[in-house]
Design a protein around this motif. Structure first.
Motif, PDB file in Angstrom:
ATOM      1  N   VAL A 127      21.422 -12.194 -49.202  1.00 50.80           N
ATOM      2  CA  VAL A 127      20.889 -13.130 -48.207  1.00 50.80           C
ATOM      3  C   VAL A 127      22.029 -13.796 -47.448  1.00 50.80           C
ATOM      4  O   VAL A 127      21.990 -13.928 -46.212  1.00 50.80           O
ATOM      5  N   PHE A 128      23.060 -14.216 -48.176  1.00 53.50           N
ATOM      6  CA  PHE A 128      24.181 -14.888 -47.530  1.00 53.50           C
ATOM      7  C   PHE A 128      24.871 -13.971 -46.526  1.00 53.50           C
ATOM      8  O   PHE A 128      25.179 -14.375 -45.404  1.00 53.50           O
ATOM      9  N   VAL A 129      25.118 -12.731 -46.925  1.00 59.19           N
ATOM     10  CA  VAL A 129      25.794 -11.783 -46.039  1.00 59.19           C
ATOM     11  C   VAL A 129      24.965 -11.520 -44.788  1.00 59.19           C
ATOM     12  O   VAL A 129      25.459 -11.578 -43.661  1.00 59.19           O
ATOM     13  N   LEU A 130      23.683 -11.228 -44.969  1.00 65.02           N
ATOM     14  CA  LEU A 130      22.834 -10.885 -43.826  1.00 65.02           C
ATOM     15  C   LEU A 130      22.622 -12.083 -42.904  1.00 65.02           C
ATOM     16  O   LEU A 130      22.588 -11.930 -41.681  1.00 65.02           O
ATOM     17  N   ARG A 131      22.503 -13.266 -43.486  1.00 66.13           N
ATOM     18  CA  ARG A 131      22.238 -14.461 -42.669  1.00 66.13           C
ATOM     19  C   ARG A 131      23.498 -15.017 -42.039  1.00 66.13           C
ATOM     20  O   ARG A 131      23.561 -15.240 -40.822  1.00 66.13           O
ATOM     21  N   LEU A 145      14.458  -7.344 -48.165  1.00 59.41           N
ATOM     22  CA  LEU A 145      14.552  -7.581 -49.608  1.00 59.41           C
ATOM     23  C   LEU A 145      13.193  -7.601 -50.297  1.00 59.41           C
ATOM     24  O   LEU A 145      13.129  -7.822 -51.512  1.00 59.41           O
ATOM     25  N   ASP A 146      12.143  -7.408 -49.515  1.00 57.46           N
ATOM     26  CA  ASP A 146      10.786  -7.431 -50.060  1.00 57.46           C
ATOM     27  C   ASP A 146      10.515  -8.767 -50.751  1.00 57.46           C
ATOM     28  O   ASP A 146      10.004  -8.829 -51.872  1.00 57.46           O
ATOM     29  N   ARG A 147      10.863  -9.843 -50.066  1.00 54.81           N
ATOM     30  CA  ARG A 147      10.630 -11.200 -50.537  1.00 54.81           C
ATOM     31  C   ARG A 147       9.935 -11.985 -49.438  1.00 54.81           C
ATOM     32  O   ARG A 147       9.935 -11.581 -48.278  1.00 54.81           O
ATOM     33  N   SER A 148       9.356 -13.118 -49.771  1.00 54.79           N
ATOM     34  CA  SER A 148       8.749 -13.958 -48.749  1.00 54.79           C
ATOM     35  C   SER A 148       9.840 -14.682 -47.967  1.00 54.79           C
ATOM     36  O   SER A 148      10.964 -14.876 -48.470  1.00 54.79           O
ATOM     37  N   ALA A 149       9.513 -15.090 -46.747  1.00 57.33           N
ATOM     38  CA  ALA A 149      10.491 -15.802 -45.928  1.00 57.33           C
ATOM     39  C   ALA A 149      10.905 -17.110 -46.600  1.00 57.33           C
ATOM     40  O   ALA A 149      12.068 -17.524 -46.526  1.00 57.33           O
ATOM     41  N   GLU A 150       9.956 -17.780 -47.268  1.00 56.90           N
ATOM     42  CA  GLU A 150      10.277 -19.032 -47.947  1.00 56.90           C
ATOM     43  C   GLU A 150      11.246 -18.799 -49.098  1.00 56.90           C
ATOM     44  O   GLU A 150      12.189 -19.574 -49.310  1.00 56.90           O
ATOM     45  N   ALA A 151      11.044 -17.731 -49.849  1.00 57.67           N
ATOM     46  CA  ALA A 151      11.958 -17.405 -50.949  1.00 57.67           C
ATOM     47  C   ALA A 151      13.350 -17.105 -50.420  1.00 57.67           C
ATOM     48  O   ALA A 151      14.362 -17.512 -51.021  1.00 57.67           O
ATOM     49  N   VAL A 152      13.418 -16.428 -49.287  1.00 58.11           N
ATOM     50  CA  VAL A 152      14.711 -16.111 -48.679  1.00 58.11           C
ATOM     51  C   VAL A 152      15.413 -17.390 -48.218  1.00 58.11           C
ATOM     52  O   VAL A 152      16.628 -17.538 -48.385  1.00 58.11           O
ATOM     53  N   ARG A 153      14.661 -18.326 -47.655  1.00 56.48           N
ATOM     54  CA  ARG A 153      15.257 -19.602 -47.237  1.00 56.48           C
ATOM     55  C   ARG A 153      15.846 -20.352 -48.433  1.00 56.48           C
ATOM     56  O   ARG A 153      16.917 -20.948 -48.353  1.00 56.48           O
ATOM     57  N   LEU A 155      16.904 -18.987 -51.284  1.00 55.73           N
ATOM     58  CA  LEU A 155      18.094 -18.247 -51.700  1.00 55.73           C
ATOM     59  C   LEU A 155      19.269 -18.552 -50.778  1.00 55.73           C
ATOM     60  O   LEU A 155      20.405 -18.748 -51.233  1.00 55.73           O
ATOM     61  N   ALA A 156      19.006 -18.599 -49.476  1.00 52.67           N
ATOM     62  CA  ALA A 156      20.061 -18.878 -48.503  1.00 52.67           C
ATOM     63  C   ALA A 156      20.640 -20.266 -48.698  1.00 52.67           C
ATOM     64  O   ALA A 156      21.859 -20.464 -48.626  1.00 52.67           O
ATOM     65  N   GLY A 157      19.768 -21.245 -48.960  1.00 45.95           N
ATOM     66  CA  GLY A 157      20.240 -22.610 -49.170  1.00 45.95           C
ATOM     67  C   GLY A 157      21.119 -22.729 -50.397  1.00 45.95           C
ATOM     68  O   GLY A 157      22.187 -23.355 -50.343  1.00 45.95           O
ATOM     69  N   ARG A 158      20.699 -22.118 -51.505  1.00 44.43           N
ATOM     70  CA  ARG A 158      21.505 -22.161 -52.728  1.00 44.43           C
ATOM     71  C   ARG A 158      22.844 -21.470 -52.527  1.00 44.43           C
ATOM     72  O   ARG A 158      23.898 -21.981 -52.945  1.00 44.43           O
TER      73      ARG A 158
END
Length: 294
Positions: A127-131, A145-153, A155-158
């Motif tokens: 997530v970090f690399v792509l974002r 990544l076959d994840r929800s947008a909220e889950a990705v957000r 992950l990105a924040g952490r």
């Protein structure tokens, strides 16, 4: 789609795919293997259902890189001495998309950043690399990544918080970095302890990576005094067959030493506040093989 067109489309996107894979894995050979696997998937895919090639290829590459990262992380637990990413010529790091911030894109491939990213989970790192490096929207990353947008957000924040806490803000001005690197190396070669101490931050560190395959410290050397004394001791036994070249690696100036034409050592400095904060030394021959033609 004709075979030549299939190849042309893939080659058009290869730099970006390699850039994603290298940032995920920190090794040129591993990244190249992932890109090759992505090519095999692409060549055998039913492309009539592929609306856009680039998102499709990035998705394949990212998932393959996550699988490879999970495999290599277990091997790195038994690595001899400190682990550093494999030095990469910047011009081979991939092309930044127009939506990405160029400074962030370059920073994402530095040794300091890649070391910190080692502590992220494979999904956080993806997530970090792509974002952060490639500027992909959350919805597109979620699909990859076959994840929800909220889950990705989340992950990105952490991932972002962890990276910001662990990554030193090194200066990347090429002219200043080269000048300080040349003065630093001249002081080391001249056994000038005071000269080195004047260039090192008080809490400077030297991180050497040999993988047990060459001479290098098996532990991180801490403090300016210990780093300076170590470098002076090394310089007292110069290699008469050594050749020295400056080149750009991982977004910054580095020195490559060759022994009888074979890459032997990469030295790069992390500079902060006009002083050397970190000295990176890579001597593992497996990590220098890709620089043979530089």
């Amino acid at each position: 789609m004709l075979k030549d067109s299939v190849t042309e489309v893939f080659e058009e996107h290869r730099p970006v795919l390699f850039g994603v894979a290298y940032r995920m894995l920190g090794r040129v050979a591993d990244a190249e293997d992932v890109v090759q696997d992505a090519w095999l998937r692409w060549a055998g895919a039913d492309r009539t259902e592929v609306r856009e090639a680039r998102p499709y290829l990035v998705r394949i590459t990212t998932r393959l890189a996550i699988d490879r990262l999970r495999q290599v992380q277990s091997r790195r637990e038994s690595y001899v001495g400190p682990w550093l990413p494999e030095p990469l010529a910047t011009d081979a790091a991939g092309t930044a998309p127009d939506t990405a911030d160029r400074a962030v894109f370059t920073e994402s491939v530095t040794l300091a950043m890649l070391v910190v990213m080692e502590s992220l989970s494979p999904l956080e790192r993806a997530v970090f690399v792509l974002r952060e490096a490639f500027g992909y929207p959350y919805a597109e990353i979620a699909t990859a990544l076959d994840r929800s947008a909220e889950a990705v957000r989340q992950l990105a924040g952490r991932a972002r918080r962890h990276v910001e806490e662990g990554t030193p803000r090194f200066e990347v001005d090429p002219a200043r970095q080269r000048d300080l690197t040349e003065r630093f190396l001249a002081a080391a070669a001249g056994d000038d302890l005071e000269g080195l101490l004047s260039l090192l931050a008080a809490d400077a560190r030297l991180v050497g990576d040999s993988g047990g395959k060459a001479k290098a410290p098996l532990r991180v050397i801490e403090s300016a005094d210990k780093v300076a004394r170590f470098l002076c001791a090394v310089a007292r036994n110069p290699d008469p067959a050594a050749e020295y070249t400056f080149l750009e690696l991982n977004g910054g100036i580095a020195m490559l030493t060759r022994h009888n034409g074979v890459p032997d050592t990469v030295l790069q400095l992390g500079i902060q506040g006009g002083r050397v904060q970190t000295v990176y030394v890579v001597r593992n021959p497996e990590k220098l093989a890709s620089l043979a033609a530089r």
